[in-house]
Motif scaffolding. Structure first.
Motif, short mmCIF file in Angstrom:
data_model
loop_
_atom_site.label_atom_id
_atom_site.label_comp_id
_atom_site.label_asym_id
_atom_site.label_seq_id
_atom_site.Cartn_x
_atom_site.Cartn_y
_atom_site.Cartn_z
N VAL A 148 5.27 -33.22 15.93
CA VAL A 148 6.45 -32.46 15.49
C VAL A 148 7.10 -31.90 16.74
O VAL A 148 6.47 -31.17 17.50
N ALA A 149 8.37 -32.27 16.96
CA ALA A 149 9.13 -31.70 18.08
C ALA A 149 10.13 -30.72 17.50
O ALA A 149 10.78 -31.03 16.49
N THR A 150 10.23 -29.54 18.11
CA THR A 150 11.16 -28.54 17.59
C THR A 150 12.05 -27.99 18.70
O THR A 150 11.64 -27.94 19.87
N PHE A 151 13.26 -27.59 18.32
CA PHE A 151 14.18 -26.90 19.21
C PHE A 151 14.68 -25.67 18.49
O PHE A 151 15.10 -25.74 17.32
N VAL A 152 14.66 -24.53 19.18
CA VAL A 152 15.27 -23.31 18.65
C VAL A 152 16.34 -22.85 19.62
O VAL A 152 16.06 -22.69 20.82
N GLY A 153 17.57 -22.66 19.15
CA GLY A 153 18.64 -22.11 19.98
C GLY A 153 18.79 -20.63 19.67
O GLY A 153 18.72 -20.24 18.50
N CYS A 154 18.99 -19.83 20.71
CA CYS A 154 19.10 -18.37 20.52
C CYS A 154 20.33 -17.80 21.20
O CYS A 154 20.86 -18.40 22.13
N VAL A 155 20.74 -16.63 20.76
CA VAL A 155 21.88 -15.94 21.35
C VAL A 155 21.45 -15.29 22.66
O VAL A 155 20.47 -14.53 22.70
N ARG A 156 22.18 -15.57 23.74
CA ARG A 156 21.90 -14.95 25.03
C ARG A 156 22.74 -13.70 25.18
O ARG A 156 23.78 -13.55 24.53
N ASP A 157 22.33 -12.83 26.12
CA ASP A 157 23.08 -11.58 26.29
C ASP A 157 24.19 -11.70 27.34
O ASP A 157 24.85 -10.72 27.66
N ARG A 158 24.37 -12.90 27.91
CA ARG A 158 25.44 -13.12 28.88
C ARG A 158 25.99 -14.53 28.68
O ARG A 158 25.24 -15.45 28.36
N ASN A 159 27.28 -14.71 28.87
CA ASN A 159 27.85 -16.06 28.85
C ASN A 159 29.12 -16.07 29.66
O ASN A 159 29.92 -15.12 29.56
N ARG A 176 22.30 -20.97 11.46
CA ARG A 176 22.75 -19.70 10.92
C ARG A 176 24.25 -19.53 11.16
O ARG A 176 24.82 -20.10 12.10
N VAL A 177 24.84 -18.71 10.30
CA VAL A 177 26.25 -18.35 10.43
C VAL A 177 26.36 -16.85 10.22
O VAL A 177 25.40 -16.20 9.83
N GLY A 178 27.55 -16.31 10.50
CA GLY A 178 27.75 -14.86 10.34
C GLY A 178 27.54 -14.14 11.65
O GLY A 178 27.63 -14.73 12.73
N LEU A 179 27.24 -12.85 11.56
CA LEU A 179 27.15 -12.01 12.74
C LEU A 179 25.73 -11.99 13.30
O LEU A 179 24.80 -11.63 12.60
N LEU A 180 25.58 -12.36 14.57
CA LEU A 180 24.27 -12.40 15.22
C LEU A 180 24.28 -11.54 16.48
O LEU A 180 25.34 -11.27 17.05
N GLN A 181 23.07 -11.13 16.89
CA GLN A 181 22.89 -10.27 18.08
C GLN A 181 22.14 -11.05 19.15
O GLN A 181 21.43 -12.01 18.84
N PRO A 182 22.23 -10.60 20.42
CA PRO A 182 21.43 -11.25 21.47
C PRO A 182 19.95 -11.31 21.07
O PRO A 182 19.43 -10.39 20.46
N GLN A 183 19.35 -12.43 21.38
CA GLN A 183 17.95 -12.75 21.07
C GLN A 183 17.75 -13.23 19.63
O GLN A 183 16.65 -13.66 19.29
#
Lengths: 161, 83
Positions: free
Chosen positions: A29-40, A82-89
């Protein structure tokens, strides 16, 4: 359901367990998780809003999964975005692929992420100290997708790893 | 023919979520876009040919050369940034 578009967070290990359950042929099983960073792009990011095109989003990811199934020898796929409002991490996206062997699982997972980044109808708006701004699409994402169109070793002649 | 147009992201912020428009039979997505551009200054800016935009027809990504059928759903949006 292979594809979920949702505001709620997801649990990676529960999703992997569900993907593997009742299939003793799964060896990888290969998995990828994308996350919100605190800088862009040179600014701090305090929040990110994800918009999507309901109806088209699910359709487009399902067709990417069909393309992955035609191209790679895989047994099951789970995509959550996911959709909607997200926070860093916060977690944004999960792509999980189950296969008999790791080569197909790794490649199909990367293929699906590259495809999703360039074709799935989502748009991100970041909150920064300078105000809100829409994230620009990256040339590097289009280049990553283009690499898949340049052909791969023929699965009929290449042994799976 | 009547066509339903939908907008997303920065285009939606300027033009709203969508609108209905009449186009001649056989019109393409590109011709529809030109009609919208001509309909107001806000449309001209938001849908300007200087902008890199994508289009979808009935929820499938498409080229601007695609003909629009009656009661089609057409969407215009900036390049996607999901994942």
């Amino acid at each position: 359901m292979s594809v979920s578009i949702q505001t709620a967070d997801f649990d990676l290990s529960a999703e992997v367990a569900a993907l593997r359950s009742a299939d003793p042929g799964v060896g990888a099983v290969a998995t990828f998780v994308g996350c919100v960073r605190d800088r862009n792009d040179g600014s701090g990011v305090s929040a990110m809003e994800l918009e999507h095109y309901p109806g088209m989003t699910e359709k487009s990811i399902e067709s990417m999964i069909s393309a992955a199934r035609r191209r790679f020898d895989i047994r099951a796929v789970r995509v959550i975005h996911r959709v909607g409002l997200l926070q860093p991490q916060d977690q944004i996206v999960l792509v999980a692929v189950a296969s008999s062997h790791r080569g197909s699982a790794f490649r199909a997972c990367e293929f699906l992420m590259d495809y999703l980044k360039t074709q799935a109808p989502f748009w991100k708006k970041e909150s920064t100290p300078e105000g809100s701004r829409w994230v620009d699409a990256r040339v590097s994402d289009d280049e990553a997708m283009a690499r898949w169109q340049q052909g791969e070793p023929d699965p009929a002649t290449e042994p799976d790893r | 023919m009547n066509v339903q147009v939908r907008y997303f992201a920065s285009i939606r912020e300027v033009l709203g979520a969508g609108e209905s428009i009449e186009v001649p039979a056989g019109a393409t997505i590109g011709e529809l876009r030109d009609r919208l551009i001509a309909s107001s200054a806000a449309h001209a800016t938001a849908l300007s040919r200087e902008r890199s935009l994508r289009s979808a027809l009935n929820q499938l990504l498409c080229d601007e050369s695609e003909p629009v059928g009656a009661d089609a759903e057409v969407a215009f949006f900036p390049p996607v940034t999901g994942g």
